[in-house]
Design an enzyme around this catalytic site. Structure first.
Site, PDB file in Angstrom:
ATOM      1  N   ASN A   1      -3.157  -4.637   3.657  1.00 54.93           N
ATOM      2  CA  ASN A   1      -3.116  -5.834   4.513  1.00 54.93           C
ATOM      3  C   ASN A   1      -3.656  -5.525   5.904  1.00 54.93           C
ATOM      4  O   ASN A   1      -4.305  -6.370   6.527  1.00 54.93           O
ATOM      5  CB  ASN A   1      -1.708  -6.452   4.523  1.00 54.93           C
ATOM      6  CG  ASN A   1      -0.748  -5.756   5.465  1.00 54.93           C
ATOM      7  OD1 ASN A   1      -0.778  -5.994   6.654  1.00 54.93           O
ATOM      8  ND2 ASN A   1       0.105  -4.891   4.933  1.00 54.93           N
TER       9      ASN A   1
ATOM     10  N   HIS B   1      -3.890  -1.175  -6.449  1.00 54.06           N
ATOM     11  CA  HIS B   1      -2.768  -1.355  -5.518  1.00 54.06           C
ATOM     12  C   HIS B   1      -1.467  -1.505  -6.319  1.00 54.06           C
ATOM     13  O   HIS B   1      -1.442  -2.200  -7.336  1.00 54.06           O
ATOM     14  CB  HIS B   1      -3.003  -2.601  -4.660  1.00 54.06           C
ATOM     15  CG  HIS B   1      -2.075  -2.714  -3.496  1.00 54.06           C
ATOM     16  ND1 HIS B   1      -0.758  -3.123  -3.645  1.00 54.06           N
ATOM     17  CD2 HIS B   1      -2.238  -2.460  -2.179  1.00 54.06           C
ATOM     18  CE1 HIS B   1      -0.169  -3.120  -2.457  1.00 54.06           C
ATOM     19  NE2 HIS B   1      -1.052  -2.721  -1.548  1.00 54.06           N
TER      20      HIS B   1
ATOM     21  N   CYS C   1       9.586  -7.414  -2.368  1.00 55.50           N
ATOM     22  CA  CYS C   1       9.544  -8.596  -1.506  1.00 55.50           C
ATOM     23  C   CYS C   1       9.656  -9.844  -2.383  1.00 55.50           C
ATOM     24  O   CYS C   1       8.957  -9.953  -3.397  1.00 55.50           O
ATOM     25  CB  CYS C   1       8.248  -8.622  -0.717  1.00 55.50           C
ATOM     26  SG  CYS C   1       8.102 -10.151   0.238  1.00 55.50           S
TER      27      CYS C   1
ATOM     28  N   SER D   1       3.035  -4.111   7.594  1.00 52.23           N
ATOM     29  CA  SER D   1       3.842  -2.917   7.326  1.00 52.23           C
ATOM     30  C   SER D   1       3.888  -1.993   8.539  1.00 52.23           C
ATOM     31  O   SER D   1       4.197  -0.807   8.407  1.00 52.23           O
ATOM     32  CB  SER D   1       3.266  -2.182   6.113  1.00 52.23           C
ATOM     33  OG  SER D   1       1.862  -2.080   6.228  1.00 52.23           O
TER      34      SER D   1
ATOM     35  N   HIS E   1       6.395  -3.507  -2.847  1.00 54.22           N
ATOM     36  CA  HIS E   1       5.290  -3.938  -3.721  1.00 54.22           C
ATOM     37  C   HIS E   1       5.742  -4.206  -5.148  1.00 54.22           C
ATOM     38  O   HIS E   1       4.976  -4.709  -5.958  1.00 54.22           O
ATOM     39  CB  HIS E   1       4.220  -2.846  -3.790  1.00 54.22           C
ATOM     40  CG  HIS E   1       3.739  -2.402  -2.449  1.00 54.22           C
ATOM     41  ND1 HIS E   1       3.976  -1.152  -1.936  1.00 54.22           N
ATOM     42  CD2 HIS E   1       3.037  -3.055  -1.519  1.00 54.22           C
ATOM     43  CE1 HIS E   1       3.442  -1.054  -0.740  1.00 54.22           C
ATOM     44  NE2 HIS E   1       2.855  -2.194  -0.454  1.00 54.22           N
TER      45      HIS E   1
ATOM     46  N   GLU F   1       1.189  -3.217  -5.895  1.00 53.26           N
ATOM     47  CA  GLU F   1       1.637  -4.606  -6.104  1.00 53.26           C
ATOM     48  C   GLU F   1       0.890  -5.225  -7.286  1.00 53.26           C
ATOM     49  O   GLU F   1       1.488  -5.900  -8.140  1.00 53.26           O
ATOM     50  CB  GLU F   1       1.397  -5.446  -4.838  1.00 53.26           C
ATOM     51  CG  GLU F   1       1.804  -6.898  -5.042  1.00 53.26           C
ATOM     52  CD  GLU F   1       1.331  -7.840  -3.948  1.00 53.26           C
ATOM     53  OE1 GLU F   1       1.153  -7.397  -2.793  1.00 53.26           O
ATOM     54  OE2 GLU F   1       1.126  -9.022  -4.256  1.00 53.26           O
TER      55      GLU F   1
HETATM   56 FE1  F3S Z   1       6.235  -9.778   1.489  1.00 49.06          FE
HETATM   57 FE2  F3S Z   1       4.169 -10.932   2.549  1.00 49.06          FE
HETATM   58 FE3  F3S Z   1       5.326  -8.945   3.759  1.00 49.06          FE
HETATM   59  S1  F3S Z   1       4.450 -10.425   0.429  1.00 49.06           S
HETATM   60  S2  F3S Z   1       6.079  -7.671   2.135  1.00 49.06           S
HETATM   61  S3  F3S Z   1       6.237 -10.970   3.375  1.00 49.06           S
HETATM   62  S4  F3S Z   1       3.141  -9.327   3.697  1.00 49.06           S
END
Ligand code: F3S
Length: 276
Positions: free
Chosen positions: A217, A122, A94, A259, A72, A124
């Site tokens: 998510n 959050h 990411c 995740s 994040h 992120e």
């Molecule tokens: Fe990145 Fe999208 Fe996964 S932002 S961590 S690829 S849900």
């Protein structure tokens, strides 16, 4: 019962990358900490702890060794401080989150008031916000927008948000502001999983969404599925499945958040199949 898996489901590129970087970090010398849970999945975080990756909520909890920046991301001052303290920093942010961070920074530098569409608490969003300067607000819906009349406004979105919410915010802003610049930073992994989940939920008797209860998510996948199929259930582990949910069901759909490790989704599928 037949079990169908969504076309796009489960662990995404960014999470896989973070897990690999964490695994590599444990092969080196010294202690390894992630700054906050590496991903929003309690079982995966527990497994990481068993393999030597401890969770630190503050830098004071990290005496020495390696600090992994989670998928994040974090505010820049955390990385600066970790470097000053002599920690080895591994950045597992990411790359898609990095794009959202860069977009916020650019908008701020170019003098835009920044609207971040996402969950204010959050991690992120906190990391994106930390790059957006003073003129910034976080909204989860168009209803939360301030007037912003005649302003130059830039929009950035949490990577795992729903496109519908972004559309509503833009529709509300357009007639109000002087200039509007939009960075659609919703990542492909999110869009693909959301579209595939909605498609499958509409075809099955019961829909099961697998992933951390603390995962934004996964929770949104669950909301999307529930909009088309009220018999939608969000579970973290196979043990949470209740046989009553499947009474009379012929086809069960399964999807999983970005995740959610593959083994966790497989465990849920296996348990559903045994209930047949
Ligand atoms: Fe990145 Fe999208 Fe996964 S932002 S961590 S690829 S849900």
């Amino acid at each position: 019962m037949e079990v169908k898996i969504a076309r796009h489901a489960g662990v995404c590129y960014g999470v896989k990358r973070a897990l690999q970087l964490a695994e590599q970090a444990t092969e080196g010398e010294g202690e390894v900490h992630s700054f906050g849970p590496l991903i929003h999945n309690p079982q995966a975080v527990q497994s990481l702890q068993e393999h030597g990756v401890q969770v630190a909520e503050t830098l004071d909890e990290v005496g020495e060794g390696t600090l992994i920046i989670r998928s994040h991301g974090v505010a820049p001052d955390v990385v600066d401080e970790a470097n000053i303290r002599g920690l080895k920093v591994i950045d597992a942010t990411c790359p898609h989150v990095g794009k959202a961070q860069d977009a916020a920074q650019k908008l701020s530098a170019d003098g835009y008031f920044v609207v971040i569409v996402g969950e204010a608490d959050h991690p992120e969003v906190s990391a994106i916000r930390a790059r957006a300067g003073e003129g910034v607000i976080v909204v989860q819906s168009a209803d939360e927008l301030p007037p912003l009349k005649d302003r130059r406004v830039g929009v950035v979105v949490q990577t795992t948000q729903m496109a519908d919410v972004l559309d509503e915010v833009i529709a509300e802003l357009l007639p109000r502001v002087d200039e509007l610049r939009i960075f659609n930073t919703i990542c492909d992994a999110t869009s693909n999983r959301q579209a595939a989940a909605a498609e499958l939920a509409a075809q099955v008797d019961v829909m099961v969404v697998v992933g951390g209860h603390n995962s934004g998510n996964t929770t949104r996948l669950s909301q999307i599925c529930r909009q088309v199929n009220e018999k939608t259930h969000h579970v973290e582990t196979p043990e949470e499945l209740d046989p009553i949910w499947f009474n009379g069901a012929k086809v069960v759909g399964v999807t999983a958040g970005a995740s959610t490790p593959s083994a966790q989704m497989a465990g849920v599928v296996e348990r559903i199949e045994k209930m047949s």
